[in-house]
Write a protein that holds these residues in place. Sequence first.
Motif, PDB file in Angstrom:
ATOM      1  N   GLU A   1       0.650   7.972  -0.028  1.00  0.00           N
ATOM      2  CA  GLU A   1      -0.519   8.961   0.478  1.00  0.00           C
ATOM      3  C   GLU A   1       0.144   9.210   1.794  1.00  0.00           C
ATOM      4  OE1 GLU A   1      -4.230   7.635  -0.093  1.00  0.00           O
ATOM      5  OE2 GLU A   1      -4.112   7.527  -2.428  1.00  0.00           O
ATOM      6  N   LEU A   2       1.339   9.828   1.986  1.00  0.00           N
ATOM      7  CA  LEU A   2       1.950   9.881   3.225  1.00  0.00           C
ATOM      8  C   LEU A   2       1.372  10.944   4.171  1.00  0.00           C
ATOM      9  CD1 LEU A   2       5.699   9.542   2.094  1.00  0.00           C
ATOM     10  CD2 LEU A   2       3.960   7.637   2.751  1.00  0.00           C
ATOM     11  N   GLU A   3       1.018  11.951   3.555  1.00  0.00           N
ATOM     12  CA  GLU A   3       0.387  12.745   4.593  1.00  0.00           C
ATOM     13  C   GLU A   3      -0.941  12.135   5.294  1.00  0.00           C
ATOM     14  OE1 GLU A   3       1.897  15.639   5.382  1.00  0.00           O
ATOM     15  OE2 GLU A   3       3.369  15.228   3.925  1.00  0.00           O
ATOM     16  N   LEU A   4      -1.674  11.727   4.355  1.00  0.00           N
ATOM     17  CA  LEU A   4      -3.082  11.098   5.015  1.00  0.00           C
ATOM     18  C   LEU A   4      -2.516  10.057   5.849  1.00  0.00           C
ATOM     19  CD1 LEU A   4      -6.169  11.298   4.266  1.00  0.00           C
ATOM     20  CD2 LEU A   4      -5.801   9.768   2.687  1.00  0.00           C
ATOM     21  N   ALA A   5      -1.659   9.194   5.362  1.00  0.00           N
ATOM     22  CA  ALA A   5      -1.097   7.992   6.634  1.00  0.00           C
ATOM     23  C   ALA A   5      -0.736   8.824   7.868  1.00  0.00           C
ATOM     24  CB  ALA A   5      -0.052   7.262   5.797  1.00  0.00           C
TER      25      ALA A   5
ATOM     26  N   THR B   1      -4.491  -0.365  10.476  1.00  0.00           N
ATOM     27  CA  THR B   1      -4.400  -1.051   8.874  1.00  0.00           C
ATOM     28  C   THR B   1      -4.428  -0.154   7.954  1.00  0.00           C
ATOM     29  OG1 THR B   1      -4.957  -3.189   9.867  1.00  0.00           O
ATOM     30  CG2 THR B   1      -4.888  -2.710   7.679  1.00  0.00           C
ATOM     31  N   LEU B   2      -5.402   1.004   8.135  1.00  0.00           N
ATOM     32  CA  LEU B   2      -5.546   1.850   7.138  1.00  0.00           C
ATOM     33  C   LEU B   2      -4.557   2.916   6.757  1.00  0.00           C
ATOM     34  CD1 LEU B   2      -7.813   3.108   5.236  1.00  0.00           C
ATOM     35  CD2 LEU B   2      -8.492   4.678   7.066  1.00  0.00           C
ATOM     36  N   ALA B   3      -3.880   3.218   8.100  1.00  0.00           N
ATOM     37  CA  ALA B   3      -2.384   3.912   7.730  1.00  0.00           C
ATOM     38  C   ALA B   3      -1.471   3.200   6.895  1.00  0.00           C
ATOM     39  CB  ALA B   3      -2.064   4.409   9.484  1.00  0.00           C
ATOM     40  N   ASP B   4      -1.347   1.913   7.333  1.00  0.00           N
ATOM     41  CA  ASP B   4      -0.469   1.174   6.610  1.00  0.00           C
ATOM     42  C   ASP B   4      -0.712   1.236   5.059  1.00  0.00           C
ATOM     43  OD1 ASP B   4       1.381   0.142   8.486  1.00  0.00           O
ATOM     44  OD2 ASP B   4      -0.128  -1.119   9.118  1.00  0.00           O
ATOM     45  N   ILE B   5      -1.963   0.930   4.852  1.00  0.00           N
ATOM     46  CA  ILE B   5      -2.404   1.072   3.393  1.00  0.00           C
ATOM     47  C   ILE B   5      -2.240   2.417   2.746  1.00  0.00           C
ATOM     48  CG2 ILE B   5      -4.852   1.056   1.593  1.00  0.00           C
ATOM     49  CD1 ILE B   5      -5.811  -0.827   4.037  1.00  0.00           C
ATOM     50  N   TYR B   6      -2.581   3.509   3.245  1.00  0.00           N
ATOM     51  CA  TYR B   6      -2.110   4.721   2.751  1.00  0.00           C
ATOM     52  C   TYR B   6      -0.467   4.811   2.722  1.00  0.00           C
ATOM     53  CZ  TYR B   6      -6.874   6.493   3.504  1.00  0.00           C
ATOM     54  OH  TYR B   6      -8.066   6.649   3.595  1.00  0.00           O
TER      55      TYR B   6
ATOM     56  N   SER C   1      -1.279  -6.641   0.879  1.00  0.00           N
ATOM     57  CA  SER C   1      -0.010  -7.212   0.748  1.00  0.00           C
ATOM     58  C   SER C   1       0.166  -7.606  -0.706  1.00  0.00           C
ATOM     59  CB  SER C   1       0.171  -8.585   1.533  1.00  0.00           C
ATOM     60  OG  SER C   1       0.131  -8.053   2.884  1.00  0.00           O
ATOM     61  N   LEU C   2      -1.170  -7.855  -1.459  1.00  0.00           N
ATOM     62  CA  LEU C   2      -1.335  -8.321  -2.787  1.00  0.00           C
ATOM     63  C   LEU C   2      -1.210  -7.261  -3.681  1.00  0.00           C
ATOM     64  CD1 LEU C   2      -4.087 -11.180  -2.821  1.00  0.00           C
ATOM     65  CD2 LEU C   2      -1.417 -11.261  -3.388  1.00  0.00           C
ATOM     66  N   GLY C   3      -1.428  -5.734  -3.113  1.00  0.00           N
ATOM     67  CA  GLY C   3      -1.189  -4.560  -3.933  1.00  0.00           C
ATOM     68  C   GLY C   3      -2.645  -4.212  -4.296  1.00  0.00           C
ATOM     69  N   ASP C   4      -3.498  -4.831  -3.649  1.00  0.00           N
ATOM     70  CA  ASP C   4      -5.315  -4.762  -3.999  1.00  0.00           C
ATOM     71  C   ASP C   4      -5.548  -3.633  -3.067  1.00  0.00           C
ATOM     72  OD1 ASP C   4      -7.978  -4.519  -4.819  1.00  0.00           O
ATOM     73  OD2 ASP C   4      -7.978  -6.644  -4.866  1.00  0.00           O
ATOM     74  N   PHE C   5      -5.227  -2.271  -3.217  1.00  0.00           N
ATOM     75  CA  PHE C   5      -5.635  -1.294  -2.228  1.00  0.00           C
ATOM     76  C   PHE C   5      -7.285  -0.927  -2.120  1.00  0.00           C
ATOM     77  CE2 PHE C   5      -0.902   0.047  -3.299  1.00  0.00           C
ATOM     78  CZ  PHE C   5      -0.647  -0.673  -2.449  1.00  0.00           C
ATOM     79  N   LYS C   6      -7.878  -1.231  -3.198  1.00  0.00           N
ATOM     80  CA  LYS C   6      -9.379  -0.854  -3.397  1.00  0.00           C
ATOM     81  C   LYS C   6      -9.946  -1.881  -2.421  1.00  0.00           C
ATOM     82  CE  LYS C   6     -13.164  -0.363  -6.290  1.00  0.00           C
ATOM     83  NZ  LYS C   6     -13.969  -0.976  -5.393  1.00  0.00           N
ATOM     84  N   ASN C   7      -9.724  -3.150  -2.616  1.00  0.00           N
ATOM     85  CA  ASN C   7     -10.390  -4.038  -1.691  1.00  0.00           C
ATOM     86  C   ASN C   7      -9.962  -3.927  -0.339  1.00  0.00           C
ATOM     87  OD1 ASN C   7     -12.300  -5.768  -3.323  1.00  0.00           O
ATOM     88  ND2 ASN C   7     -10.764  -6.802  -4.227  1.00  0.00           N
ATOM     89  N   ALA C   8      -8.719  -3.808  -0.037  1.00  0.00           N
ATOM     90  CA  ALA C   8      -8.019  -3.362   1.276  1.00  0.00           C
ATOM     91  C   ALA C   8      -8.984  -2.318   2.064  1.00  0.00           C
ATOM     92  CB  ALA C   8      -6.738  -3.110   1.242  1.00  0.00           C
ATOM     93  N   GLU C   9      -9.184  -1.190   1.418  1.00  0.00           N
ATOM     94  CA  GLU C   9      -9.902   0.021   2.023  1.00  0.00           C
ATOM     95  C   GLU C   9     -11.377  -0.180   2.117  1.00  0.00           C
ATOM     96  OE1 GLU C   9      -9.137   3.920   0.831  1.00  0.00           O
ATOM     97  OE2 GLU C   9      -7.542   3.287  -0.521  1.00  0.00           O
ATOM     98  N   ASP C  10     -11.713  -1.326   1.103  1.00  0.00           N
ATOM     99  CA  ASP C  10     -13.416  -1.781   1.398  1.00  0.00           C
ATOM    100  C   ASP C  10     -13.315  -2.447   2.453  1.00  0.00           C
ATOM    101  OD1 ASP C  10     -14.068  -0.378  -0.982  1.00  0.00           O
ATOM    102  OD2 ASP C  10     -14.089  -2.046  -2.218  1.00  0.00           O
TER     103      ASP C  10
ATOM    104  N   ALA D   1     -12.376  -7.938  13.221  1.00  0.00           N
ATOM    105  CA  ALA D   1     -10.961  -8.467  13.254  1.00  0.00           C
ATOM    106  C   ALA D   1     -10.695  -9.202  12.021  1.00  0.00           C
ATOM    107  CB  ALA D   1     -10.746  -9.447  14.514  1.00  0.00           C
ATOM    108  N   VAL D   2     -11.581  -9.724  11.338  1.00  0.00           N
ATOM    109  CA  VAL D   2     -11.504 -10.632  10.234  1.00  0.00           C
ATOM    110  C   VAL D   2     -11.199  -9.522   9.018  1.00  0.00           C
ATOM    111  CG1 VAL D   2     -12.356 -12.112   8.534  1.00  0.00           C
ATOM    112  CG2 VAL D   2     -12.684 -12.587  11.028  1.00  0.00           C
ATOM    113  N   TYR D   3     -12.064  -8.526   8.990  1.00  0.00           N
ATOM    114  CA  TYR D   3     -12.020  -7.590   8.004  1.00  0.00           C
ATOM    115  C   TYR D   3     -10.706  -7.003   7.996  1.00  0.00           C
ATOM    116  CZ  TYR D   3     -17.116  -7.388   6.461  1.00  0.00           C
ATOM    117  OH  TYR D   3     -18.247  -7.947   5.909  1.00  0.00           O
ATOM    118  N   ASN D   4     -10.124  -6.558   9.125  1.00  0.00           N
ATOM    119  CA  ASN D   4      -9.057  -5.968   9.251  1.00  0.00           C
ATOM    120  C   ASN D   4      -7.827  -6.972   8.700  1.00  0.00           C
ATOM    121  OD1 ASN D   4      -7.125  -3.776  10.745  1.00  0.00           O
ATOM    122  ND2 ASN D   4      -6.200  -5.741  11.494  1.00  0.00           N
ATOM    123  N   ASN D   5      -7.991  -8.271   9.059  1.00  0.00           N
ATOM    124  CA  ASN D   5      -7.036  -9.135   8.445  1.00  0.00           C
ATOM    125  C   ASN D   5      -7.187  -9.266   6.984  1.00  0.00           C
ATOM    126  OD1 ASN D   5      -5.976  -9.625  11.013  1.00  0.00           O
ATOM    127  ND2 ASN D   5      -7.203 -11.234  11.639  1.00  0.00           N
ATOM    128  N   MET D   6      -8.218  -9.089   6.373  1.00  0.00           N
ATOM    129  CA  MET D   6      -8.596  -9.220   5.020  1.00  0.00           C
ATOM    130  C   MET D   6      -8.010  -8.046   4.403  1.00  0.00           C
ATOM    131  SD  MET D   6     -12.183 -11.035   4.830  1.00  0.00           S
ATOM    132  CE  MET D   6     -12.383 -11.199   2.939  1.00  0.00           C
TER     133      MET D   6
END
Length: 909
Positions: free
Chosen positions: A224-228, A214-219, A183-192, A172-177
């Motif tokens: 990357e709409l098709e992937l999302a 959350t992964l779909a939101d990141i995409y 939200s900060l636009g740091d998609f690499k750390n978000a996916e990690d 749950a914490v990894y998901n919230n992180m």
Amino acid sequence: MRIAKSWFCTLLIYLAFFGFVVAQPAENIPQYLRKTLDSLKTKDNLSEWIYTRIDYCYHNPSQSLPFLMRTERDSWRKPQYTPEKEAWLMLLSNLGYNQMYSGNILQSISYYELAYNYYINHKLNVEGIAEYVLKPWANNCTRLGDYEKALFIQQKTLDYANKERNDSLAVAVYNNMAISYRSLGDFKNAEDCILLGKKKAGYTAVELILLDNTLADIYNDKEELELAEKVIGKNIARQESRKQDFETAYWLMSSYITAGNIQFRKNNFSLAWKYYKLALSINDQYYKGNRLREKAYTYTQMGKIKLEQKQAAEAIHYFNQTLSSFGLIDNSLQIPLKKIFGDNRLVDVFYQKSLALNLLGKEKEALENIRLALLAADKIRFELADVKTKQRFQAETKQMAEKAIAIAFDLLQKTKQHSYAVAIVDIIEQAKARTLLDDIRRSQQQLTLSTNDTLFQQKAKLEQAIAYNERELLQSKGDIKEAEQRYAVLKFKLEALEKDLIKRYPSMIINKDSPGFGRTAEPLSQLPAHAHFIAFFLGTQNLYVVEIYGNRVKHIKQVRAAPAIKKTIFNFVSTYYHSGPSAMMNQPEAFFLASNQIYRALLGDLKFNKNDKLIIIPDEIIGYLSFDGLITDINYEPSIANWPYLIRSQSLSYAFSIQTWINQAAKKTIQIPNFSGLFITHQNKNKQFIPAVAKEAEAIEKIIGGSFMKDKEAGVKDFFNAFDKANVLHISTHAYLSGLQKEPTLSFNDNEVFLFELSARKTAPDLIVLSACRTADGIMNASEGIISLSRGFAAIGTGGTIAGLWNVNDKAASEITATCYSNMLQGQEISTALHHAKLSWLQNKERQAQEYLPYYWDPLIYMGYDKKVTLKPAQSMLQTYGLPATLLLAAASGIYHLLKIIKKTKRLV
């Protein structure tokens, strides 16, 4: 067991009853409960008394918030023993949940902070502290937009989860992180974070659903709409095949919302609408429509669809549904200003509603709603603790401010009502240097309080430790990760301490009343009649130039070419100033014409009287310009010495905003002259030797009396000592921008001083002269302006600074500053003294032709409230006037002794 039950009760209240918060007077408490509570009070059983109140609220949720909030008032003493303290912790957690789901995020955060600090201060060992305090607290920070703080709390929660080997909590914490990083636009750390969460989740379906949402939101955010679409489609299918219950239905509702957002981005409005309707259906079926934030967000998204389809009236209907969900409007559709609270979703819905109203031609109502959006945004920003978070948030609201100004400008053109001109100034002020204004006010208020209080001493130590850690991070010394963690902890402690100070000194609360409608009318009335401002607002589409004189808005012009103006100024500054004087010297005519083009774009339609004193309030890249050197005539003149510079007709100073200028004006002038100068040549050092610094010191020493510290005498400690004692502080050295963040930096004999170290000072000079390169330069923030050393000194209470916008020419800086001091000694105000010093340079007929170019004489500008400063002449000047002074002293002495004799004679008679 009782503790576990309390946490369970809290969770059930959170899940089931957050929507029913109705005030209930104390006299409506059932008689049996009153007797039970009275009996426990008689027995002095405080812990059972607290649990009884919590249990009652579990069974009577409609009374939960008002009844629980009376607990501290109704209690007869504070908790003393561990069981009592554990019960009190449960109470604070319950209050946090109830406030959160009644929509009061700010109050909820306060209770979670109280709960966590209570847990730490009393060294309690309670199971579930991460799940029921840290997690929701971090989620609230995310809702508020304070993602940096959310990540700090989430890391603490993750550490706790790993220590307890609680994989479910870790997921749950990894998901919230991931949400915070996204939200900060740091998609690499978000996916990690999602990948790390999946490793912990294994094959647990519910946890994978959470992470894939959350992964779909990141995409989706990455476009990357098709992937999302693929990820969320698979997730929905996984959930719809399962039987839903009270808990799992929430994740399906979240998946429908995410799917709707993806289809909205793809312009598949009918499919997006279908998903949003499914989300509302889940809310009604399982939660009776009481997941208010999700409900409100869904209505807003549906309104956005109608707005995209140009169905403005339908859009407004759904936006009003959002506001109704938040409890802000009723059937009358009136919105009480006092009910506006800080929430990103509220900011968004007011902004979207204003767009819809504007589409319907209801400009007045559109302006009112967009200003409500800015009001809600202000309430968020006021609660943010970290300065850089505030600056980021302030920059994000500038687009709304630009739209509001455009609407107000159209209304002004149509109605000619001065109130709309005032509204434009108000909006510009809301979008300019607000964080700096907070800092200035805080510094001024702190100086009026007792600095002997140990809390202030602790605050100073924490700020010093934070500065030390920032220095380590900037210089990449030691373990960076460890320094980052230490830095985050120190900032967290400082925030808690500042809240303790506010409790002790309520006068430290700043901006209690956020700017609303027409608030600038008050500051305009505070302006001196002679104050003449030119304020700029540079948006993504338009440039606005506002002239204010005689407490009124005199003129506003709109230039519909903001991108072109930004590009022109950027190229101009880069070519002719930041890259050295060669381009200006080699192509004087090209410079002349480019400078005049910028002058016409910024000031061309404005008419000034000869020698008017103008106060320039720049915006964004305009802040890199010195207006003195702008060319006012389009007709090229080959003789550089005769060029028509603006300085020849106007006298200029600069301000960060009207409000910062007013606050700097309130600074009490130091009457005792105490000049201190630090002059570092860097001879025999690893930095470039500056021989002109010694000449500058020699020149000023012949004019001004005071303390002159040179080279070995001019270290960091000497600088801070001088800062606390001087009324005028002169610094002549290297200055530059350090690190990735371009942190403004001053170089002293033994070390550097960074911008962030300028805090916790007891006093501040009236004037600081930064005779160094690029001391008014720094990294650009869209709404805060240039984060420079000049700005840093203003934040800690300095009246004003003379600083350099580009690399100063040593000879010119030395001569101009010396002449400036001579002018101030004669009683001239600071900006006038600098103005005449620059003119003196230009009027000298013996210079080489290139020395009349602005690169040489124009880098230094005065930023702040203009006034006279007290200086004493150098000893050599006293010697020059020695005989007249001696005669005057002798005459005064004779008169004094004569009066004494007369007085004595009268007594004898």
